[in-house]
Design a protein around this motif. Sequence first.
Motif, PDB file in Angstrom:
ATOM      1  N   ARG A   5     -20.763  -9.210   3.524  1.00 52.93           N
ATOM      2  CA  ARG A   5     -20.195  -8.858   2.069  1.00 52.93           C
ATOM      3  C   ARG A   5     -21.185  -7.728   2.643  1.00 52.93           C
ATOM      4  N   LEU A  32     -14.375  -4.897  -4.868  1.00 53.39           N
ATOM      5  CA  LEU A  32     -15.295  -4.878  -6.077  1.00 53.39           C
ATOM      6  C   LEU A  32     -16.169  -3.916  -6.275  1.00 53.39           C
ATOM      7  N   LEU A  37     -18.240  -2.563 -13.991  1.00 51.94           N
ATOM      8  CA  LEU A  37     -19.402  -4.384 -14.298  1.00 51.94           C
ATOM      9  C   LEU A  37     -19.989  -4.239 -15.474  1.00 51.94           C
ATOM     10  N   ALA A  63     -24.370  -9.534 -12.469  1.00 53.44           N
ATOM     11  CA  ALA A  63     -23.447  -9.197 -12.407  1.00 53.44           C
ATOM     12  C   ALA A  63     -21.703  -9.099 -10.909  1.00 53.44           C
ATOM     13  N   VAL A  64     -22.888  -7.764 -10.292  1.00 50.82           N
ATOM     14  CA  VAL A  64     -22.495  -7.853  -9.315  1.00 50.82           C
ATOM     15  C   VAL A  64     -22.780  -8.615  -7.909  1.00 50.82           C
ATOM     16  N   THR A  66     -23.203 -11.775  -8.640  1.00 52.40           N
ATOM     17  CA  THR A  66     -22.031 -12.671  -8.779  1.00 52.40           C
ATOM     18  C   THR A  66     -20.423 -12.800  -8.172  1.00 52.40           C
ATOM     19  N   GLY A  67     -20.337 -11.353  -8.402  1.00 47.29           N
ATOM     20  CA  GLY A  67     -18.913 -10.888  -7.390  1.00 47.29           C
ATOM     21  C   GLY A  67     -18.931 -10.553  -5.801  1.00 47.29           C
ATOM     22  N   SER A  70     -19.265 -14.543  -4.422  1.00 47.59           N
ATOM     23  CA  SER A  70     -18.254 -15.495  -4.960  1.00 47.59           C
ATOM     24  C   SER A  70     -16.709 -14.855  -4.296  1.00 47.59           C
ATOM     25  N   GLU A  71     -16.982 -14.535  -3.188  1.00 45.96           N
ATOM     26  CA  GLU A  71     -15.570 -14.445  -2.597  1.00 45.96           C
ATOM     27  C   GLU A  71     -15.876 -14.795  -1.117  1.00 45.96           C
ATOM     28  N   GLY A  77     -17.861  -3.728  -1.769  1.00 39.55           N
ATOM     29  CA  GLY A  77     -18.113  -3.334  -2.759  1.00 39.55           C
ATOM     30  C   GLY A  77     -19.278  -1.931  -3.249  1.00 39.55           C
TER      31      GLY A  77
END
Length: 168
Positions: A5, A32, A37, A63-64, A66-67, A70-71, A77
């Motif tokens: 990530r 992302l 977001l 929110a960032v 989580t995004g 989740s991948e 991102g």
Amino acid sequence: MTPVRIVVMGVSGCGKSTVGLALAQRLGLGFLEGDSLHPPGNIAAMAAGIALDDAMRLPWLQAVATGLHSEQQGIVGSCSALRRSYRDVLRRQGEVFFVHLKIGLHAARARMQERPGHFMNPALAVSQHASLEHLDSDEWGIAVDASHPTEVLVKRVVDHLQTHAAGG
């Protein structure tokens, strides 16, 4: 390469979206866009030249995060992640590699003024630079000069990832 990530970070105008998307494409990962977001209230505030406070920023950072997490295959991102405490929110759910695009105040403001239709008010360049906390030595990441061409920046990041283990 192990799933990773990656957050491309820095002040507004440094090239987070451009470099992040190019890096994602090079690594074969999804991208992302952190700005997508932001809740409408945050966007309205920034458009009006009002800097976000931590209470406004926290739901967006969550929110960032989580995004990002989740991948399962890895993801790149974009997120300003200006302060260590903000980066801590992004890595609460797991390791994150940060790419800090370093840029001076005047260059950032000039780039911001060249982006018609973007919500970020160029007047916020000063507060963004004042808030910025550079990566600490114990944070997994790399700082690069944002004035280099995108291809050069992407190569530096990929080379660094290939030669440095996760978390180190």
